[in-house]
Design an enzyme around this catalytic site. Sequence first.
Site, PDB file in Angstrom:
ATOM      1  N   ASP A  71       0.830  -1.201   0.000  1.00  0.00           N
ATOM      2  CA  ASP A  71       0.000   0.000   0.000  1.00  0.00           C
ATOM      3  C   ASP A  71       0.869   1.258   0.000  1.00  0.00           C
ATOM      4  OD1 ASP A  71       0.715  -0.720   2.691  1.00  0.00           O
ATOM      5  OD2 ASP A  71      -0.713   0.763   3.427  1.00  0.00           O
ATOM      6  N   GLU A  83      -0.188  -1.026   5.900  1.00  0.00           N
ATOM      7  CA  GLU A  83       0.890  -0.539   6.760  1.00  0.00           C
ATOM      8  C   GLU A  83       0.806   0.968   6.953  1.00  0.00           C
ATOM      9  OE1 GLU A  83       4.807   1.066   7.893  1.00  0.00           O
ATOM     10  OE2 GLU A  83       3.702   1.446   6.041  1.00  0.00           O
TER      11      GLU A  83
END
Length: 384
Positions: free
Chosen positions: A75, A137
């Site tokens: 991400d 994250e």
Amino acid sequence: MSRTLLLAEQLISRPSVTPEDGGCQQLLGERLARLGFTLETIESGPDTFRVTNLWAIRRSADPQARTLVFAGHTDVVPVEGQDWSSDPWTLTERDGKLYGRGSCDMKGFDAIALALVPEMLAAGLKRPFHIALSYDEEVGCIGARIMIDAMAEAGLKPSAVIVGEPSMMQVVTGHKGGTRMKTTVRGHAVHSSRVDIGVPAVMVAGKLIAWHDEVMAENKANVQPGIPFEPPYSTLHVGVVEGGTAVNITAEHAAFSHEVRVMPGDNADYVARYRAKIAELEGPMKAIAPETGINMEITSQTPPLAPEKEGAAETLSRRITGDNASHVVAYGTEGGLFQAAGWSTVVCGPGDIAQAHQPDEFLTVAQLDAGTAFVRALITELAR
């Protein structure tokens, strides 16, 4: 290198702003499946924020062999409101730099690790090798926590975990932990001319926000010598504030998002102290209007990463890089979660964290080369 650049280009072309993965994990999963890896997909998060984490497993003939884990995330943060010189979703090379959202944090490392897997297999894999990729994250590592729990329940006991976050290929053995929270204040609305019988939620929120600054000032005033972090104390910060209706109405609602970044070894219970401050303010509020109150929820919590005595991950990474200096960073990673599971962990990856989350984010070609050399050396370790 061409294989790595092609994969980095494919990853960056897939916008993966949390919680959307954009197909990055599907791309990597299909690639690993073709190479004989066993794939586990682990879903996590509430129904409104589901993410799928990819855990790729390559076993060896020796069930007792020491396992190596590469950990990272797919991400990235948003690009809205940033002034880019080129398309952030297209890998663009200029003057020895590779531009694109995620090139530094951390699709560059993902591309290196995955592109070199064929070389790893050709070298003869004598140790188990796992790749653990999450994609939340950037918003709290909830997925990584669920994935690590699943790995532990499966009996995995890795000898070393390498988290490939950008560290300029320095061996980072310590970073701050983080607790993210959201506080909502319920006030009592009246005309501001009678503020004495109202409960202005915005003003109550202001007192709580000021508390963050006061506690951080205390931490700064009590810094002990020799602490390597910058800044050398635990920090508190409020990033988003909202509330109120009009200037002449005591606000019925206010909310803000905030965080604490705590150093390894700081045992102060900031959440408990904050709850005590909430209780102190709630009493006078409810005395005026019983329906008022303050609600705080923890949205994510990740532990710090602490230096390990004779840690296997550190020993391995230092032997490969030749880096024997002591490095800590203020940013957080999923590394603290791996370490909390009892697994030796370091952060070591290409790129400068100063470029992460910025417009015109880039990874230098030199750092891509350095990361490639590092992974190739790890391949030699796996083949021993």
